[in-house]
Write a protein that holds these residues in place. Sequence first.
Motif, mmCIF file in Angstrom:
data_model
loop_
_atom_site.group_PDB
_atom_site.id
_atom_site.type_symbol
_atom_site.label_atom_id
_atom_site.label_comp_id
_atom_site.label_asym_id
_atom_site.label_seq_id
_atom_site.Cartn_x
_atom_site.Cartn_y
_atom_site.Cartn_z
ATOM 1 N N UNK A 61 55.159 -27.920 29.242
ATOM 2 C CA UNK A 61 54.786 -26.521 29.005
ATOM 3 C C UNK A 61 54.842 -26.182 27.512
ATOM 4 N N UNK A 62 55.819 -26.739 26.795
ATOM 5 C CA UNK A 62 55.915 -26.503 25.348
ATOM 6 C C UNK A 62 54.756 -27.168 24.615
ATOM 7 N N UNK A 63 54.363 -28.351 25.055
ATOM 8 C CA UNK A 63 53.232 -29.047 24.425
ATOM 9 C C UNK A 63 51.948 -28.242 24.604
ATOM 10 N N UNK A 64 51.745 -27.729 25.815
ATOM 11 C CA UNK A 64 50.539 -26.930 26.073
ATOM 12 C C UNK A 64 50.536 -25.659 25.228
ATOM 13 N N UNK A 65 51.677 -25.016 25.120
ATOM 14 C CA UNK A 65 51.792 -23.804 24.285
ATOM 15 C C UNK A 65 51.525 -24.149 22.823
ATOM 16 N N UNK A 66 52.064 -25.271 22.365
ATOM 17 C CA UNK A 66 51.848 -25.682 20.978
ATOM 18 C C UNK A 66 50.377 -25.977 20.714
ATOM 19 N N UNK A 67 49.704 -26.629 21.647
ATOM 20 C CA UNK A 67 48.269 -26.894 21.472
ATOM 21 C C UNK A 67 47.511 -25.571 21.347
ATOM 22 N N UNK A 68 47.890 -24.575 22.135
ATOM 23 C CA UNK A 68 47.254 -23.255 22.037
ATOM 24 C C UNK A 68 47.472 -22.644 20.654
ATOM 25 N N UNK A 93 44.915 -30.851 20.313
ATOM 26 C CA UNK A 93 45.513 -31.721 21.339
ATOM 27 C C UNK A 93 45.492 -33.176 20.892
ATOM 28 N N UNK A 94 44.374 -33.636 20.331
ATOM 29 C CA UNK A 94 44.269 -35.018 19.853
ATOM 30 C C UNK A 94 45.289 -35.307 18.758
ATOM 31 N N UNK A 95 45.401 -34.381 17.815
ATOM 32 C CA UNK A 95 46.285 -34.632 16.678
ATOM 33 C C UNK A 95 47.753 -34.485 17.065
ATOM 34 N N UNK A 100 52.757 -37.362 17.914
ATOM 35 C CA UNK A 100 53.892 -37.735 18.758
ATOM 36 C C UNK A 100 53.898 -39.212 19.149
ATOM 37 N N UNK A 101 52.700 -39.799 19.331
ATOM 38 C CA UNK A 101 52.619 -41.147 19.917
ATOM 39 C C UNK A 101 51.673 -42.072 19.162
ATOM 40 N N UNK A 102 51.370 -41.788 17.910
ATOM 41 C CA UNK A 102 50.352 -42.532 17.180
ATOM 42 C C UNK A 102 50.790 -43.822 16.537
ATOM 43 N N UNK A 103 51.658 -44.566 17.193
ATOM 44 C CA UNK A 103 52.108 -45.846 16.658
ATOM 45 C C UNK A 103 50.996 -46.881 16.794
ATOM 46 N N UNK A 141 37.057 -33.552 8.729
ATOM 47 C CA UNK A 141 37.824 -32.631 7.882
ATOM 48 C C UNK A 141 38.837 -31.845 8.709
ATOM 49 N N UNK A 142 38.475 -31.469 9.932
ATOM 50 C CA UNK A 142 39.375 -30.697 10.795
ATOM 51 C C UNK A 142 40.582 -31.545 11.220
ATOM 52 N N UNK A 143 40.354 -32.818 11.525
ATOM 53 C CA UNK A 143 41.457 -33.705 11.905
ATOM 54 C C UNK A 143 42.414 -33.913 10.721
ATOM 55 N N UNK A 144 41.842 -34.106 9.551
ATOM 56 C CA UNK A 144 42.656 -34.311 8.351
ATOM 57 C C UNK A 144 43.467 -33.052 8.046
ATOM 58 N N UNK A 145 42.841 -31.878 8.195
ATOM 59 C CA UNK A 145 43.565 -30.626 7.978
ATOM 60 C C UNK A 145 44.732 -30.511 8.964
ATOM 61 N N UNK A 146 44.483 -30.830 10.228
ATOM 62 C CA UNK A 146 45.534 -30.701 11.241
ATOM 63 C C UNK A 146 46.669 -31.689 10.975
#
Length: 171
Positions: A61-68, A93-95, A100-103, A141-146
């Motif tokens: 629920x916190x992850x979904x709120x954070x994505x919002x 959501x992607x970023x 969190x898991x981008x190893x 550019x949006x991914x890099x900004x995020x």
Amino acid sequence: MTDERPSIQERYSTARQTSDLSLDPLTSMSPADVLTASGWAAQENEAAMLLWGVVYQGKTSDKLRLVEVLGSQLNAKMGKDRRLKGDAWKIAAEMLAWFLHGTCRPCGGLGYERTPGTPALSNRLCKVCQGTKRAHYPRSAAHIWMDAHLGSLTAKAGGEVMKKLARSMEL
């Protein structure tokens, strides 16, 4: 001599997991103090503290709120900067997933190739991540900004909690 005191991140993580929230008048760094300071910081920096909450105790629920929240922030930024394009909430959501898991999977987040037939690492950087230990993400550019925004929020969360703790010690 090295400083063996736990970092604010370690204190926050421990405080989120403890069942003992008793107050200790002799310290301003008890788990109850850290959580209280975090709550105060969240009043001014919701996204930063929400990110910390997800990193240190990631409830769905916190992850979904954070994505919002992140999606709304990116969407607002897109309205001001026409170079940023895409679905703000999908990118958020992607970023967040990458954050969190981008190893890097080929090297297991170690940054170096394994020596064939052994458990040892070679001295050759991983061909996929070039030693960064992180998986690649889309380079719009949006991914890099995020990516930069998530890093900024992480730094802000720790700083804000420390400021609140310092202010409570002055009272």
